[in-house]
Design an enzyme around this catalytic site. Structure first.
Site, PDB file in Angstrom:
ATOM      1  N   ASP A 122       0.827  -1.221   0.000  1.00 44.07           N
ATOM      2  CA  ASP A 122       0.000   0.000   0.000  1.00 44.07           C
ATOM      3  C   ASP A 122       0.859   1.268   0.000  1.00 44.07           C
ATOM      4  O   ASP A 122       0.753   2.110   0.907  1.00 44.07           O
ATOM      5  CB  ASP A 122      -0.941   0.028   1.209  1.00 44.07           C
ATOM      6  CG  ASP A 122      -1.910  -1.133   1.243  1.00 44.07           C
ATOM      7  OD1 ASP A 122      -2.267  -1.625   0.167  1.00 44.07           O
ATOM      8  OD2 ASP A 122      -2.315  -1.537   2.346  1.00 44.07           O
ATOM      9  N   GLU A 165     -11.489  -1.807  -2.527  1.00 45.08           N
ATOM     10  CA  GLU A 165     -10.849  -1.010  -1.480  1.00 45.08           C
ATOM     11  C   GLU A 165      -9.790  -0.090  -2.081  1.00 45.08           C
ATOM     12  O   GLU A 165      -9.555  -0.085  -3.286  1.00 45.08           O
ATOM     13  CB  GLU A 165     -10.228  -1.918  -0.417  1.00 45.08           C
ATOM     14  CG  GLU A 165      -9.214  -2.906  -0.935  1.00 45.08           C
ATOM     15  CD  GLU A 165      -8.821  -3.937   0.109  1.00 45.08           C
ATOM     16  OE1 GLU A 165      -9.428  -3.964   1.196  1.00 45.08           O
ATOM     17  OE2 GLU A 165      -7.900  -4.720  -0.162  1.00 45.08           O
TER      18      GLU A 165
END
Length: 328
Positions: A34, A200
């Site tokens: 991420d 997401e």
């Protein structure tokens, strides 16, 4: 969104996307789950990532060499939730000369989550002050999961886009400065797929009069233990709108709130499960899509996820990866 190749097996021909391999990365290119990229005015690139209380790396260019500088928040978060020592999905922004680092506090598969915030004037490890919760939290009573946030400022609006699973991706207005949710603001849904809730990591990017909603879809993690069905692993999708607050559709006109989404980048060759993406406008390369992925030649463990990036072009109003001769 991607070039197509014809693949024929026993006289049956299928069209499959052909993606460019990631551009060059040197130095520490793992420890990059991420990632969030931001460039300081002196030309130093900072990469923040999930784990290690927000691992911080720096480099003179997006290509590297990347060096580890330590945790952004060595004491973890002051938010009183499980996961406050294992912070997820950082997002770094500069607002009025101050740097803000949003992060998520949660545990895997839980809706007991919160989005926190830290502040710095330099970006350097050891200079961040934890401000705790932004006021955006979730539990089983909420129609969203308060993780994976990203900030965009448009026409004076400070918009925080967030979400994971449950009822999809959402957005909420932030106060000025953007340290707390705006008083009375309520989240609005931007994307939802009733048949596949694995969405997401949303991020908005503006180009050519459109606002592009990039997001990750599919199974993100634990590939060394249990890999999903082919095509169900992480991949990067996009919808667009003429406003930053809703009305997002894919290339076929399907609403993002009705399962829409056009593929930007999926698994290819030895690149598997790309996602956790960000998009920014680089002063040298132009629009850049960056992400994490696993290199199947090395291994599938989460700790082996690598930092990848590619240049973007917006062909006919839709983002596409620019083919390059360079590879990692």
């Amino acid at each position: 969104m991607a070039r197509l190749a014809i693949r024929c097996v026993f006289a049956t021909c299928l069209f499959s996307p052909v993606f460019s391999l990631p551009e060059a990365c040197t130095g520490i290119c793992t420890n990059s789950h991420d990632p969030s990229i931001i460039v300081r005015p002196d030309g130093t690139y900072f990469r923040f990532s999930t784990g290690g209380r927000i691992a911080t790396h720096t480099a003179p260019a997006i290509t590297g060499p990347w060096k580890y500088q330590g945790p952004a928040l060595p004491n973890g978060s002051t938010i009183k939730l499980r996961g406050n020592q294992d912070l997820w999905a950082p997002d770094a922004s500069q607002v009025d000369g101050v740097y803000y680092l949003y992060y998520s506090v949660s545990t895997f598969g839980s809706q007991n989550s919160a989005i926190g915030l830290a502040r710095s004037t330099t970006l350097d490890a050891g200079t961040w002050t934890d401000l705790g919760s932004t006021g955006l939290t979730s539990d089983a009573s909420k129609p969203y999961n308060a993780i994976d946030s990203s900030l965009i400022i448009i026409n004076g609006m400070r918009l925080l886009t967030f979400g994971s699973f449950w009822n999809g991706l959402h957005q909420i207005s932030m106060d000025t400065p953007p340290v707390r949710v705006e008083s009375g603001a309520q989240p609005r849904q931007l994307s939802y797929d009733r048949s596949d809730k694995a969405e997401e990591g949303p991020i908005l990017f503006a180009d050519g009069g459109y606002y592009y909603l990039f997001f990750s879809k599919g199974s993100c993690c634990g590939y060394d233990r249990n890999r999903p069905a082919v095509g169900r692993e992480y991949r990067i999708m996009v919808c667009r709108s003429t406003t930053p607050t809703g009305g997002f559709v894919d290339k076929s006109g399907v609403a993002c709130t009705s399962g829409g989404g056009a593929l930007v980048l999926g698994s290819h060759e030895w690149v598997y499960g790309p996602g956790g993406q960000g998009v920014y406008r680089d002063s040298f390369h132009g629009p850049v899509l960056y992400y994490h992925y696993v290199d199947t030649r090395v291994g599938f463990a989460d700790r082996q996820k690598r930092f990848g990036w590619n240049k973007l072009d917006f062909l006919d109003g839709w983002p596409a990866i620019i083919t390059s001769l360079s590879t990692v």
